[in-house]
Design an enzyme around this catalytic site. Sequence first.
Site, PDB file in Angstrom:
ATOM      1  N   ASP A   1       5.639   2.578   2.529  1.00 45.35           N
ATOM      2  CA  ASP A   1       4.659   1.509   2.946  1.00 45.35           C
ATOM      3  C   ASP A   1       3.956   1.632   4.046  1.00 45.35           C
ATOM      4  O   ASP A   1       4.280   1.829   5.009  1.00 45.35           O
ATOM      5  CB  ASP A   1       5.491   0.091   3.021  1.00 45.35           C
ATOM      6  CG  ASP A   1       4.873  -1.265   3.213  1.00 45.35           C
ATOM      7  OD1 ASP A   1       3.459  -0.990   3.494  1.00 45.35           O
ATOM      8  OD2 ASP A   1       5.178  -2.071   2.770  1.00 45.35           O
ATOM      9  N   HIS A   2       2.625   1.851   3.965  1.00 44.79           N
ATOM     10  CA  HIS A   2       1.211   2.269   4.921  1.00 44.79           C
ATOM     11  C   HIS A   2       1.427   1.143   6.041  1.00 44.79           C
ATOM     12  O   HIS A   2       0.728   1.459   6.952  1.00 44.79           O
ATOM     13  CB  HIS A   2       0.334   2.669   4.381  1.00 44.79           C
ATOM     14  CG  HIS A   2      -0.434   3.621   5.261  1.00 44.79           C
ATOM     15  ND1 HIS A   2      -0.341   3.821   6.411  1.00 44.79           N
ATOM     16  CD2 HIS A   2      -1.181   4.738   4.623  1.00 44.79           C
ATOM     17  CE1 HIS A   2      -1.050   4.950   6.835  1.00 44.79           C
ATOM     18  NE2 HIS A   2      -1.605   5.436   5.734  1.00 44.79           N
ATOM     19  N   ARG A   3       1.893  -0.211   5.660  1.00 44.94           N
ATOM     20  CA  ARG A   3       1.900  -1.362   6.555  1.00 44.94           C
ATOM     21  C   ARG A   3       2.756  -0.965   7.694  1.00 44.94           C
ATOM     22  O   ARG A   3       2.769  -1.318   8.839  1.00 44.94           O
ATOM     23  CB  ARG A   3       1.933  -2.553   6.019  1.00 44.94           C
ATOM     24  CG  ARG A   3       0.910  -3.070   5.114  1.00 44.94           C
ATOM     25  CD  ARG A   3       1.303  -4.207   4.362  1.00 44.94           C
ATOM     26  NE  ARG A   3       2.647  -4.002   3.420  1.00 44.94           N
ATOM     27  CZ  ARG A   3       3.019  -4.722   2.965  1.00 44.94           C
ATOM     28  NH1 ARG A   3       2.531  -5.973   2.657  1.00 44.94           N
ATOM     29  NH2 ARG A   3       4.157  -4.577   2.180  1.00 44.94           N
TER      30      ARG A   3
ATOM     31  N   PRO B   1       0.892  -1.261   0.052  1.00 45.49           N
ATOM     32  CA  PRO B   1       0.036   0.139   0.021  1.00 45.49           C
ATOM     33  C   PRO B   1       0.924   1.322   0.005  1.00 45.49           C
ATOM     34  O   PRO B   1       1.484   1.806   1.099  1.00 45.49           O
ATOM     35  CB  PRO B   1      -0.821  -0.173   1.490  1.00 45.49           C
ATOM     36  CG  PRO B   1       0.112  -1.132   2.054  1.00 45.49           C
ATOM     37  CD  PRO B   1       0.851  -1.925   1.165  1.00 45.49           C
TER      38      PRO B   1
END
Length: 570
Positions: free
Chosen positions: A542-544, A365
């Site tokens: 990376d939005h994680r 993401p």
Amino acid sequence: MAQQVEVKVPDIGDFKDVEVIELLVKPGDAIAKDQSLITVESDKASMEIPSSAAGIVKQLMVKLGDKVSKDSPLLVIDSEAQAPPPAKAAAPAASPSVAAPPSSSAHRATTPPEPATPKPASSASSDSVEITVPDIGDFKDVEVIELLVKPGDTVAKDQSLITVESDKASMEIPSSHAGVIKELKIKIGDKVSKGTPVATLSGAGSAAPKSVQPAPASATPSPAATPEAETAEAPTRSHAFATEMGARPEPLEPSPTPGGKPHASPSVRKFARELGVELTAVRGSGPKGRITEDDVRSHVKGVMAGGVRPAAAAGAAVTASGVASHLPAWPQVDFAKFGSIKRVEMSRIRRISGPALTRNWVTIPHVTNHDDADITELEAFRVQLNKENEKSGIKLTMLAFLIKACVAALKKFPEFNSSIDASTGDAIILKEYFNIGFAADTPNGLVVPVVKDADKKGVIDIAQETGVLAAKARDGKLGPTDMQGGTFSISSLGGIGGTYFTPIINAPEVAILGVCRSQMRPVWDGKQFVPRLILPLSLSWDHRVVDGAGAARFNSYLAQVLADFRRVLL
Ligand code: CAO
């Protein structure tokens, strides 16, 4: 004298208006008798239509997406032209209805196959019957590729017991009786022909039981236990054709489930099996996501190059989420219809990086934060240093300063110098070393050499090292170790142009900095506009692992470091 023959769609039973999904030949091709010409498909069946004669294809009379039925014209061939001998023992599938008297196989294609004729099982009790392979036309020694039932299963009449496959068609062999499977007489890989014993059934001849066991989870789902299935008559004509041509008999086919069986022709399935490729892991590029032979090849290349994981944890995530299975088919366009075209093979690098970039783009993401850094002083410093070192030949590049500045920001925000623990997916691996990759544009495509331990090196060393690595990259001389171990990447388009862009994260890293060309811009200093050299920054993350606030802080700090490089010392 050359004789032109029009080849038509043969008798395909009750199938009408089935869609042409693949054209397997083109005008000018020399085709052999029984060579597959097109693939057609309904929602339940796919089948390759073979040619009844050898010759040169003069004209194709169908195009992708056309709907065809029995007697639809397919193509015109010059039947006396030189043509190759049959490439393989062809399946006795439906034959074109013109050009030659119907062959025995053509006859079979239009004749409902006999259901499996049971005979009393010698080793069984009197109510047992032995189910044998029925008349399957000229198919001989076809391989068993799936067992759809197991001993103890209760089966309905006409329920599929096994799947067999040749290079042109696959077919499910149905049971002629309802009953309980006492013994399976074949195993996967066995070769069967007409009359080969398949299973012994007890309680045969009695009415089908109310509850029908599903097939094993790993195999093709068995028919749903419907009243229709329980009371099914002998196969109908369409059922017969569907069976012969690799289709799933419609009355017995359960609704396809999302993420269910991969969509591929029998020959592609065979090809995949020969290479040990699990078709569920292959992304289909054909109409309706159909997997082609090229897709299987690309998948294998991706796996060999390390770009695609075979069982595809990443790919599985995509499939499990339903993203891949709900994507529309890739547009199939005959570009030559609109003008002249030239086909150029992709470079090796592009073929390898393509699947990796797709994986990264689809599975991570991404978010990109843009910011500006005032590098007026830094650029003046760089120019001054280059002047001072002119004679030594050392050239300090903006990239070297960027690498050093990024190390400072990564030290302050360590989550950007991390990876997700791929083995568990529930932890972050923070790296205490700083290996910075930089995208290098080469004639053969993009590569990312890595400056190792950039925190321990000065700007001059880094500039020299990036120069050496970039030259190696352009000459195609980078070794695998030159590109390994990166913890963060920079993609600099500063020498080319642009303002901002969205770089794709280089997995398993979690962030990448994109840099474009610096520009002199008027900046308000509180009293007046002053000319300042502004460097556009684009940080994809990376939005994680990272949140937007963290990314904004990272960019802001990086801009501060670039504006006042003394901060690197802090
Ligand atoms: N703003 C303005 N000018 C810049 C600049 C910036 N941000 N960055 C570099 N320049 C200037 C340099 O000063 C140099 O000018 P001079 O020749 O007058 O000194 C010129 O542009 C050429 O620099 P360069 O880009 O060749 O050198 P570099 O060390 O800055 O970069 C490398 C090396 C390997 C990063 C670069 O050659 C390259 O391949 N860039 C493309 C990366 C890429 O393709 N990214 C996209 C990846 S996603 O597809």
